[in-house]
Write a protein that holds these residues in place. Sequence first.
Motif, PDB file in Angstrom:
ATOM      1  N   GLY A  97       0.815  -1.210   0.000  1.00 23.76           N
ATOM      2  CA  GLY A  97       0.000   0.000   0.000  1.00 23.76           C
ATOM      3  C   GLY A  97       0.848   1.259   0.000  1.00 23.76           C
ATOM      4  O   GLY A  97       0.611   2.198  -0.778  1.00 23.76           O
ATOM      5  N   PHE A  98       1.861   1.278   0.856  1.00 17.11           N
ATOM      6  CA  PHE A  98       2.747   2.433   0.921  1.00 17.11           C
ATOM      7  C   PHE A  98       3.543   2.586  -0.368  1.00 17.11           C
ATOM      8  O   PHE A  98       3.712   3.698  -0.881  1.00 17.11           O
ATOM      9  CB  PHE A  98       3.681   2.299   2.129  1.00 17.11           C
ATOM     10  N   TRP A 131       2.792   1.603  -3.524  1.00 17.38           N
ATOM     11  CA  TRP A 131       2.012   2.071  -4.668  1.00 17.38           C
ATOM     12  C   TRP A 131       1.446   3.471  -4.455  1.00 17.38           C
ATOM     13  O   TRP A 131       1.347   4.248  -5.411  1.00 17.38           O
ATOM     14  CB  TRP A 131       0.946   1.047  -5.050  1.00 17.38           C
ATOM     15  N   THR A 132       1.115   3.820  -3.240  1.00 15.50           N
ATOM     16  CA  THR A 132       0.667   5.197  -2.971  1.00 15.50           C
ATOM     17  C   THR A 132       1.788   6.185  -3.284  1.00 15.50           C
ATOM     18  O   THR A 132       1.571   7.199  -3.964  1.00 15.50           O
ATOM     19  CB  THR A 132       0.229   5.345  -1.493  1.00 15.50           C
ATOM     20  N   THR A 133       2.980   5.872  -2.816  1.00 16.99           N
ATOM     21  CA  THR A 133       4.132   6.737  -3.067  1.00 16.99           C
ATOM     22  C   THR A 133       4.462   6.809  -4.561  1.00 16.99           C
ATOM     23  O   THR A 133       4.746   7.885  -5.093  1.00 16.99           O
ATOM     24  CB  THR A 133       5.356   6.226  -2.283  1.00 16.99           C
ATOM     25  N   ILE A 148       2.423   6.301  -7.145  1.00 19.30           N
ATOM     26  CA  ILE A 148       1.369   7.031  -7.870  1.00 19.30           C
ATOM     27  C   ILE A 148       1.525   8.535  -7.658  1.00 19.30           C
ATOM     28  O   ILE A 148       1.454   9.319  -8.620  1.00 19.30           O
ATOM     29  CB  ILE A 148      -0.034   6.531  -7.451  1.00 19.30           C
ATOM     30  N   LEU A 149       1.776   8.936  -6.415  1.00 18.66           N
ATOM     31  CA  LEU A 149       1.985  10.363  -6.140  1.00 18.66           C
ATOM     32  C   LEU A 149       3.229  10.886  -6.864  1.00 18.66           C
ATOM     33  O   LEU A 149       3.230  12.003  -7.392  1.00 18.66           O
ATOM     34  CB  LEU A 149       2.087  10.608  -4.639  1.00 18.66           C
ATOM     35  N   SER A 182       7.162  -5.158  -5.920  1.00 14.82           N
ATOM     36  CA  SER A 182       5.972  -5.903  -5.481  1.00 14.82           C
ATOM     37  C   SER A 182       6.199  -7.406  -5.596  1.00 14.82           C
ATOM     38  O   SER A 182       5.829  -8.173  -4.694  1.00 14.82           O
ATOM     39  CB  SER A 182       4.754  -5.506  -6.315  1.00 14.82           C
TER      40      SER A 182
END
Length: 134
Positions: free
Chosen positions: A92-93, A95-97, A99-100, A122
Motif C-alpha cells: 500500500g505504501f 504504490w501510494t508513493t 502514484i503520487l 511488489s
Amino acid sequence: MYRRTDRGALHAMNAKTVLLTIAGFVLLGIGAIGVVLPVLPTTPFVLLASGCFAGNPKMRSWLMRNAFFREHLTNYQQRVGLKKRTVAISLGFLWTTLILSTIALGTLWGGLLLASIGTAVSIHILCMSRPKRR
C-alpha cells in the motif's frame, strides 16, 4: 581464543573489525531508510549488516535485541516469510508513493519507469511473504 604474538596481525584484525562494524552501521542505515522508502528493500541490508557484525559479538547481540531488526533476521533464519499485515502495508505504501510520484513527475516515461520499479519490488515483497520449504 586466538593468541597472537605478532602485533601487526592483532592490529590488522582490530582494523578489520572496526571497518566491518562501520559498514554494518551504514547497511543498517540504508535498511532503515528502506522502511520509509519503498524502493529499497530492508531485509537484504539487515542481513548484510548482520554478516558485518559477525566478528563483533556486542554488535551482533545488540542487533538481535533490537525488536525491529530482529524480526527481519528471525523471519529469514526460520524461513517463515513476511506477515500478511507487513505485506499489505508495504504494498500500500509502495504504490501510494509511486502514484503520487508519477503525478508529480507528469511524464509518461517517468510513470512507466516507476511502474516497472513498483512491479519488481511488489514481486520481491510477494515472494518474501511465502514461507519457504525446508
